[in-house]
Design a protein around this motif. Sequence first.
Motif: not given
Length: 218
Positions: A45, A108, A161
């Motif tokens: 991420h 995700y 997320i």
Amino acid sequence: MVPVTYLRQSLALKQSVDGGIENSPGSIKSPHMAALLTLLMYIIHVALRLKETVRDQPKTDARMHIGQYGVGIIYYIVTPLAVVADAYCVPGWTMPPVWAALAGIALYIYASVHQWRCHHILYRLRSRAMVRQSIEHKYVVPDGDLFSLVSCPHFLCEIVIYVSIWTAAGFQATTLVWTICWTVVNLGITARETQQWYRQKFGPEYPQGRKALVPYVW
């Protein structure tokens, strides 16, 4: 070097689990595999955000306050280290069920894809605004993807997320709970201010049914 360090730390923790590796058919094999998965998702991420900032986002004259910059750097460094400390020092971490890991990974991927799309919608609008000479046409109402539901879908995806990473860890990382709370409060305030700015700037042209952060709710 920082992501590599995190991975090495998590691998070392994995190898030091007391009692060895269990083989329950409904669980990931090692409790600290949850920490490893959590760190891997977090690193991906952060790497995607860094890539967007450096390569994708149009360059402007806008500047960030040094205090905000410092808080951001500290946040992105301390969070994964806190997860490692949580997994190693806090008793009670168990092997997360496979369904939780798979659900977290699926959520995700969904949130990451939509955040990427929403970011690039904003990037395209900014690029067009930089080309235009007329100030009155400098700002445009964002549209497309999750912008049809909320004013700040990229903020919503950021929250999702972190929730997905926590889910993949089997809901065990206490530090991620605090991270989620911080993210919700911080981005919630910013989303409300952004919504107010949009309505003041565009007036009746702005979609009246579009919420600030949570679809159909707020």
